[in-house]
Design an enzyme around this catalytic site. Structure first.
Site: not given
Length: 408
Positions: A403, A184, A195, A281, A158
């Site tokens: 985000n 991932k 996640t 991230e 993602t």
């Protein structure tokens, strides 16, 4: 090329299809703009299967389907995975869509439905684009090639910036056992699997209940010890499949090489967990917090996860700021049984605290160390002998940017 780590040999070019019996595929269907978004792992024999799932009370539909499949016989032959849409919070239609993905995959590969697991990742709350998924399942052609493995690795991503895979070998008796993993994960990583999706293949011979037991123990020491942002998603899963094609005597805790196998699984999962933490991230640095001297191992992990999950510690690492006050504050609020007067702490090899008292150190030296890509923080609580580690990343401006525009 092989790299030896004790009795475990890392296969530098190994992939998810290196263990005997496994094949993979990945393709682009249009669920995402550019990257592959539909993937598959296939085993040419029924493989022992074990899985663990998110601890979020709200769980995505594919997890229900996968649990249902594994519960039948503890065996799987295929995993169908999509990215771009999580199929979470999608009600009865979402569950129907997940079961449809299972059924169509089973029909395409002439398998019983319970031999197929389903996994999805992406945006929560949107109906599945079944018009893109179903027609393309027949175009998945799993093979045991490096290109196929790479295509699968991309299909599960993602917001990840890189694919994540690892492969190792050990000797069990007189047989070579291979284990590989693909994962991932980049955000919403904590607590206890965020996640993230992780798929592990091995050709070891082991029964499903033994594999489940090993996975539960290993996950507590690996995937449950990483954090990026303190959020937990709805789709997280780690799934292991064992083909048995190595031909070893079936592994149990009584087997002479059980510890070697458990160590192999731990190394594989730890390597994947650290790759996830490193690719948080917006992250620029991997942080490892190593805690010793705790009341027990669980308390040590509790402290380590609190420290590595602290936004203030994470931003200090990003800014190369030697602010050890943030470190000691995180230790104090961890909820662990500590002695506030006996804490030693170091960043890298530079000791900052001894018996909870400040030590003289060069701020410039600590700042220079914090400019590295890999940061180690060591804490000795000096209470008892418990030890544990946790991994995370720094917190940067890019985390907010990524985000804030996730859907756009």
């Amino acid at each position: 090329m092989l790299t030896t780590e004790g009795s475990i040999m890392k296969i530098d070019k190994g992939t998810i299809v290196t263990p005997a019996g496994f094949q993979a595929a990945g393709m682009h269907t249009g669920m995402k703009r550019k990257r592959n978004d539909l993937g598959m792992i296939y085993c040419d024999v029924p493989a022992s299967a074990a899985a663990l799932y998110t601890q979020n009370v709200i769980k995505a539909a594919p997890l229900t389907v996968t649990k249902d499949s594994i519960a039948k016989e503890g065996k799987l032959q295929a995993v169908i995975v999509n990215s771009g849409n999580a199929n979470a919070c999608t009600g009865k239609q979402g569950e129907k869509d997940a079961y449809t993905m299972r059924r169509i995959t089973a029909e395409q590969f002439s398998l019983p439905e319970y031999a197929v697991a389903v996994s999805s990742t992406g945006i929560i709350g949107l109906d599945m684009p079944m018009n893109k998924i179903i027609p393309n399942i027949e175009h998945l052609h799993p093979e045991a090639g490096e290109e196929n493995a790479s295509a699968f690795n991309e299909a599960i991503l993602t917001t990840d910036t890189v694919t994540k895979s690892i492969c190792h070998q050990i000797t069990v008796g007189d047989k070579t056992v291979t284990m590989a993993g693909s994962a991932k994960g980049s955000g919403m990583i904590e607590p206890n699997m965020g996640t993230m999706l992780a798929f592990v293949t091995t050709d070891a011979a082991i029964e499903p209940d033994m594999l489940q037991m090993a996975l539960e123990d290993v996950t507590d020491k690996t995937f449950n010890c990483i954090t990026v942002d303190g959020d937990t998603s709805t789709n997280d899963m780690v799934l292991v499949m064992a083909s048995g094609k190595a031909g070893n005597e079936s592994l149990t805790p009584e087997h002479n090489d059980w510890d070697k196998f458990a160590g192999l699984l731990k190394q594989t999962c730890e390597d994947l967990a650290k790759m996830i933490a490193r690719d948080g991230e917006g992250a620029t640095k991997l942080i490892e917090v190593d805690v010793t001297g705790a009341r027990n191992d669980a308390q040590a992990v509790k402290v380590a996860k609190t420290v590595v999950g602290s936004s203030l510690v994470k931003t200090a690492v990003y800014g190369a700021d030697p602010n050890w006050g943030r470190l000691i504050a995180a230790i104090g609020r961890s909820g662990a049984d500590i002695n506030a007067q006996t804490i030693d702490a170091s960043i890298g090899s530079i000791q900052l605290l001894q018996n909870s008292q400040p030590m003289p150190f060069s701020e410039a030296e600590v700042s220079d160390y914090l400019m590295n890509d890999d940061i180690t923080i060591k804490v000795d609580l000096n209470v008892e002998s418990g030890a544990g580690k946790a991994w995370g990343c720094d917190l940067t401006y890019d985390y907010v940017r990524i985000n804030a525009s996730y859907r756009t």
